[in-house]
Scaffold this motif. Structure first.
Motif, mmCIF file in Angstrom:
data_model
loop_
_atom_site.group_PDB
_atom_site.id
_atom_site.type_symbol
_atom_site.label_atom_id
_atom_site.label_comp_id
_atom_site.label_asym_id
_atom_site.label_seq_id
_atom_site.Cartn_x
_atom_site.Cartn_y
_atom_site.Cartn_z
ATOM 1 N N GLU A 137 2.073 23.170 4.209
ATOM 2 C CA GLU A 137 0.624 23.058 4.027
ATOM 3 C C GLU A 137 0.286 21.891 3.107
ATOM 4 O OE1 GLU A 137 -3.022 25.642 1.956
ATOM 5 O OE2 GLU A 137 -0.961 26.436 2.054
ATOM 6 N N VAL A 138 -0.703 21.111 3.502
ATOM 7 C CA VAL A 138 -1.160 19.995 2.672
ATOM 8 C C VAL A 138 -1.997 20.541 1.529
ATOM 9 C CG1 VAL A 138 -2.517 17.871 2.618
ATOM 10 C CG2 VAL A 138 -1.099 18.398 4.617
ATOM 11 N N LEU A 139 -1.639 20.189 0.295
ATOM 12 C CA LEU A 139 -2.281 20.753 -0.892
ATOM 13 C C LEU A 139 -3.313 19.831 -1.521
ATOM 14 C CD1 LEU A 139 0.919 22.195 -2.640
ATOM 15 C CD2 LEU A 139 -0.665 23.385 -1.102
ATOM 16 N N THR A 140 -3.222 18.535 -1.257
ATOM 17 C CA THR A 140 -4.129 17.570 -1.882
ATOM 18 C C THR A 140 -4.641 16.598 -0.822
ATOM 19 O OG1 THR A 140 -2.279 16.096 -2.398
ATOM 20 C CG2 THR A 140 -2.951 17.665 -4.106
ATOM 21 N N PRO A 141 -5.837 16.043 -1.027
ATOM 22 C CA PRO A 141 -6.328 15.047 -0.070
ATOM 23 C C PRO A 141 -5.504 13.765 -0.171
ATOM 24 C CG PRO A 141 -7.808 15.211 -1.956
ATOM 25 C CD PRO A 141 -6.822 16.327 -2.095
ATOM 26 N N PRO A 142 -5.324 13.045 0.929
ATOM 27 C CA PRO A 142 -4.566 11.788 0.882
ATOM 28 C C PRO A 142 -5.207 10.803 -0.082
ATOM 29 C CG PRO A 142 -4.949 12.489 3.148
ATOM 30 C CD PRO A 142 -5.787 13.365 2.290
ATOM 31 N N ARG A 143 -4.371 10.091 -0.836
ATOM 32 C CA ARG A 143 -4.850 9.116 -1.808
ATOM 33 C C ARG A 143 -4.168 7.785 -1.543
ATOM 34 N NH1 ARG A 143 -3.433 8.218 -7.817
ATOM 35 N NH2 ARG A 143 -1.624 9.473 -7.312
ATOM 36 N N TRP B 240 8.361 8.789 1.900
ATOM 37 C CA TRP B 240 9.200 9.517 0.944
ATOM 38 C C TRP B 240 8.918 11.015 0.991
ATOM 39 C CZ3 TRP B 240 5.052 6.784 -1.716
ATOM 40 C CH2 TRP B 240 4.170 7.599 -2.432
ATOM 41 N N ARG B 241 9.952 11.786 0.691
ATOM 42 C CA ARG B 241 9.833 13.233 0.481
ATOM 43 C C ARG B 241 10.611 13.571 -0.777
ATOM 44 N NH1 ARG B 241 10.689 15.867 6.538
ATOM 45 N NH2 ARG B 241 8.775 15.032 7.459
ATOM 46 N N ILE B 242 9.909 14.136 -1.755
ATOM 47 C CA ILE B 242 10.500 14.440 -3.059
ATOM 48 C C ILE B 242 10.309 15.923 -3.338
ATOM 49 C CG2 ILE B 242 10.381 13.968 -5.533
ATOM 50 C CD1 ILE B 242 9.295 11.184 -4.822
ATOM 51 N N PRO B 243 11.384 16.720 -3.294
ATOM 52 C CA PRO B 243 11.252 18.172 -3.459
ATOM 53 C C PRO B 243 11.263 18.600 -4.924
ATOM 54 C CG PRO B 243 13.521 17.629 -2.915
ATOM 55 C CD PRO B 243 12.769 16.325 -2.952
ATOM 56 N N LEU B 244 10.194 19.271 -5.344
ATOM 57 C CA LEU B 244 10.126 19.867 -6.681
ATOM 58 C C LEU B 244 10.286 21.383 -6.557
ATOM 59 C CD1 LEU B 244 7.091 17.849 -8.117
ATOM 60 C CD2 LEU B 244 9.488 17.184 -7.970
ATOM 61 N N GLN B 245 10.219 22.060 -7.696
ATOM 62 C CA GLN B 245 10.347 23.514 -7.651
ATOM 63 C C GLN B 245 9.138 24.163 -6.979
ATOM 64 O OE1 GLN B 245 11.574 25.550 -11.288
ATOM 65 N NE2 GLN B 245 12.387 23.632 -12.127
ATOM 66 N N HIS B 246 7.950 23.601 -7.200
ATOM 67 C CA HIS B 246 6.725 24.268 -6.777
ATOM 68 C C HIS B 246 6.020 23.585 -5.604
ATOM 69 C CE1 HIS B 246 5.575 20.949 -9.229
ATOM 70 N NE2 HIS B 246 4.298 21.238 -9.294
ATOM 71 N N ARG C 237 0.849 -1.192 0.000
ATOM 72 C CA ARG C 237 0.000 0.000 0.000
ATOM 73 C C ARG C 237 0.887 1.244 0.000
ATOM 74 N NH1 ARG C 237 -3.252 -3.564 -0.246
ATOM 75 N NH2 ARG C 237 -5.260 -3.809 0.833
ATOM 76 N N ALA C 238 0.317 2.339 -0.472
ATOM 77 C CA ALA C 238 0.961 3.646 -0.335
ATOM 78 C C ALA C 238 -0.136 4.691 -0.193
ATOM 79 C CB ALA C 238 1.844 3.963 -1.534
ATOM 80 N N VAL C 239 0.096 5.676 0.636
ATOM 81 C CA VAL C 239 -0.792 6.824 0.719
ATOM 82 C C VAL C 239 0.038 8.051 0.378
ATOM 83 C CG1 VAL C 239 -0.426 7.014 3.222
ATOM 84 C CG2 VAL C 239 -2.400 8.132 2.163
ATOM 85 N N ALA C 240 -0.479 8.899 -0.509
ATOM 86 C CA ALA C 240 0.305 10.014 -1.047
ATOM 87 C C ALA C 240 -0.429 11.334 -0.891
ATOM 88 C CB ALA C 240 0.616 9.768 -2.522
ATOM 89 N N VAL C 241 0.342 12.396 -0.626
ATOM 90 C CA VAL C 241 -0.178 13.761 -0.583
ATOM 91 C C VAL C 241 0.897 14.704 -1.119
ATOM 92 C CG1 VAL C 241 -1.682 13.353 1.409
ATOM 93 C CG2 VAL C 241 0.630 14.226 1.759
ATOM 94 N N GLN C 242 0.481 15.899 -1.476
ATOM 95 C CA GLN C 242 1.406 16.946 -1.878
ATOM 96 C C GLN C 242 1.352 18.071 -0.853
ATOM 97 O OE1 GLN C 242 0.240 18.135 -5.832
ATOM 98 N NE2 GLN C 242 0.377 16.038 -6.644
ATOM 99 N N THR C 243 2.520 18.671 -0.597
ATOM 100 C CA THR C 243 2.578 19.778 0.347
ATOM 101 C C THR C 243 3.322 20.951 -0.267
ATOM 102 O OG1 THR C 243 4.610 18.917 1.342
ATOM 103 C CG2 THR C 243 2.528 18.290 2.380
ATOM 104 N N ALA C 244 3.098 22.107 0.315
ATOM 105 C CA ALA C 244 3.814 23.302 -0.128
ATOM 106 C C ALA C 244 5.265 23.222 0.331
ATOM 107 C CB ALA C 244 3.145 24.551 0.439
ATOM 108 N N SER C 245 6.156 23.790 -0.458
ATOM 109 C CA SER C 245 7.566 23.833 -0.081
ATOM 110 C C SER C 245 7.757 24.801 1.077
ATOM 111 C CB SER C 245 8.424 24.283 -1.274
ATOM 112 O OG SER C 245 8.273 23.400 -2.362
ATOM 113 N N VAL C 246 8.631 24.434 2.000
ATOM 114 C CA VAL C 246 8.890 25.308 3.147
ATOM 115 C C VAL C 246 10.341 25.777 3.177
ATOM 116 C CG1 VAL C 246 7.064 24.315 4.559
ATOM 117 C CG2 VAL C 246 9.364 23.319 4.631
ATOM 118 N N GLY C 247 11.125 25.388 2.172
ATOM 119 C CA GLY C 247 12.520 25.793 2.126
ATOM 120 C C GLY C 247 13.151 25.361 0.820
#
Length: 509
Positions: free
Chosen positions: A308-314, A273-279, A246-256
């Motif tokens: 900040e959490v940007l998307t609902p957990p999936r 996992w934490r994967i940093p993108l530009q946005h 199983r995996a549960v995924a969400v997107q968050t705002a960058s803080v740094g």
């Protein structure tokens, strides 16, 4: 063609290719086929806006750089379009034990001798108190720890990308359509086969449209609509070794600032996992449903986020394993339809890419031959089994005994092929790469050392060096790397000047 094979076909030239499904897999196939053989083929890709994709592969490995070069894809345009950042490796946190961390980098560590790898000299230096941490002798690892990056002359820095998978599919769609790929919107409601049931004739859409083809590429994800549901290729379950399903995924705002590595943080029944993108930042928890239910997993993930959490957990459900065949008749499965391990070493897009390259090398322009099909399937199986063993290594070789999940990973039987590699390194510090294997010697060494294997002996050639010579050898490598790292710009600054998409806001500390 074997006369006794029910899936064999007469040699019918391949002119019409139908790709079932879009997403990363479908559009990577479309891009490669259209760029190389687009003038010879009629290529259609069918997908529905109503069907979401899993979005695998937001973290990649260096083979994607090669794939883009083969297709003449401009790196800066790609990175701007997908909000990508650079990746130098993976930080494994709490895997060996709680509060014990290491990095598996993409680089080469130290300098080998023709008789023995660098690890033998490092082990000798470590015994004499002359060597520092093994990672100090790898440029990519030191740059990752310092949050620095730059392209170096002569390919001096090995790297990959973190990217938005949805934006990547859109980028490749534009690329593919520029080479003549036709996208067909619609849901596939049925798959038509010939009288024998072994060859696909057409795909029927909800709209009534019927798409006929000579070769079909199954990119329908876990559903495996063509290879599995229609042609009946069985799925081989590997959950006895890979307990996470199983995996549960969400997107968050960058803080740094974005760091140039993926974070893999071991939890009680899996890892985060934490994967940093530009946005933004991609986050997820991979876990075993035998040890953790979906609700608790979601709470665990949400309780360990930054920003900040940007998307609902999936929640994403999967079964680790592989199709017994990835090419049957006139259907080739690529991506999740062919199998799935898990994202721990970011191999999903690599396996898509390898399936594509293998298909290109064996493309049946004059007609499908069973010998090509057999070779394709054999190569595919061998490759994914090597990757499977590497992933199992991370779980099995651990000092953690604090939860039932980790105790089960420690105590399980592993494939004989992996047991041999572990025993060989533990006894002699030796690692030998199997031909065409994805992970080279240094990857195995970094993970085995990082997970706590201490070789009992090493090559005697290292013992012949005196203290002064060995200290100079090791120190010269380390100081050269330190000098290079000091000259590199910060990763965040380099991304902003190299490929930041117009209109995005630069990150601040």
């Amino acid at each position: 063609m074997r006369a006794d094979d029910p899936t064999a076909t007469a040699a019918k030239p391949i002119r019409r290719v139908v790709i079932a499904g879009g997403g990363t897999a479908g559009w990577m196939v479309a891009a490669a086929l259209s760029k190389t053989l687009g003038k010879l083929l009629d290529i259609k890709l069918v997908e529905s806006d109503e069907i979401s994709t899993v979005g695998v592969g937001e973290a990649t490995i260096p083979t994607l750089v090669t794939f883009h070069r083969l297709l003449d894809i401009n790196e800066q345009e790609f990175m701007a379009a997908t909000q990508a950042t650079f990746k130098l490796g993976i930080s494994f946190e709490n895997w060996r034990d709680v509060d014990r961390d290491y990095i598996h980098s993409f680089g080469v560590t130290g300098k080998d001798h023709w008789t023995a790898g660098f690890q033998h000299f490092w082990l000798e230096g470590h015994e004499r108190g002359l060597a520092s941490d093994y990672g100090d002798y790898c440029l990519e690892l030191r740059a990752a720890r310092a949050d620095r990056f730059a392209h170096l002359p002569r390919g001096g820095m090995n790297y990959a990308f973190h990217m938005d998978a949805g934006l990547y599919a859109r980028f490749l769609r534009r690329f593919s359509e520029g080479f003549g790929v036709q996208r067909v919107e619609g849901k596939i409601v049925s798959v038509q086969t010939d009288d024998s049931g072994t060859q696909i004739r057409s795909l029927r859409l909800e709209s009534g449209v019927e798409l006929e083809g000579d070769l079909f590429i199954d990119c329908t994800g876990f559903r495996a609509l063509l290879i599995g549901q229609t042609l009946g290729v069985e799925y081989e379950d590997w959950s006895q070794w890979l307990h996470c399903d199983r995996a549960v995924a969400v997107q968050t705002a960058s803080v740094g600032p974005a760091v140039p590595y993926t974070r893999s943080i071991a939890r009680d029944a899996g890892w985060q996992w934490r994967i940093p993108l530009q946005h933004r930042v991609g986050n997820g928890l991979v876990y075993s449903s035998r040890h953790l239910n979906d609700e608790t997993a979601t709470r665990t993930l949400l309780g360990n986020l930054e920003g900040e959490v940007l998307t609902p957990p999936r929640v994403i459900r999967f079964q680790p394993g592989q199709r017994r065949q990835t090419w049957r008749g006139n259907c080739v499965a690529i991506g999740l339809a062919s199998g799935f391990l898990e994202p721990i070493e970011s191999t999903s897009i690599h396996l898509i890419q390898r399936g594509i390259v293998r298909l290109m090398q064996m493309f049946p322009a004059a007609g499908i031959n069973q010998v090509d099909v057999d070779e394709y399937n054999q190569q595919t199986r061998a490759e994914i089994e090597h990757i499977r063993d590497f992933i199992i290594l991370h779980y099995h070789v651990t000092d953690r005994q604090d939860t039932a999940f980790w105790r089960g990973c420690r105590e399980m039987d592993v494939p004989a092929s992996l047991r041999h590699r572990i025993d060989l390194f533990r006894e002699s510090a030796r690692v030998f790469r199997i031909p065409n294997e994805l992970f080279a010697e240094n990857s195995w060494i970094q993970v085995m050392l990082g997970q706590g294997i201490v070789p009992r002996q090493h090559h005697p050639v290292a013992e012949l060096m005196g203290d002064a010579e060995l200290s100079s050898f090791l120190g010269g490598i380390r100081s050269g790397i330190e000098k290079t790292v000091r000259q590199l710009p910060s990763h965040q600054a380099y991304v902003e000047q190299y490929c930041r998409r117009p209109g995005t806001v630069a990150a601040t500390t």
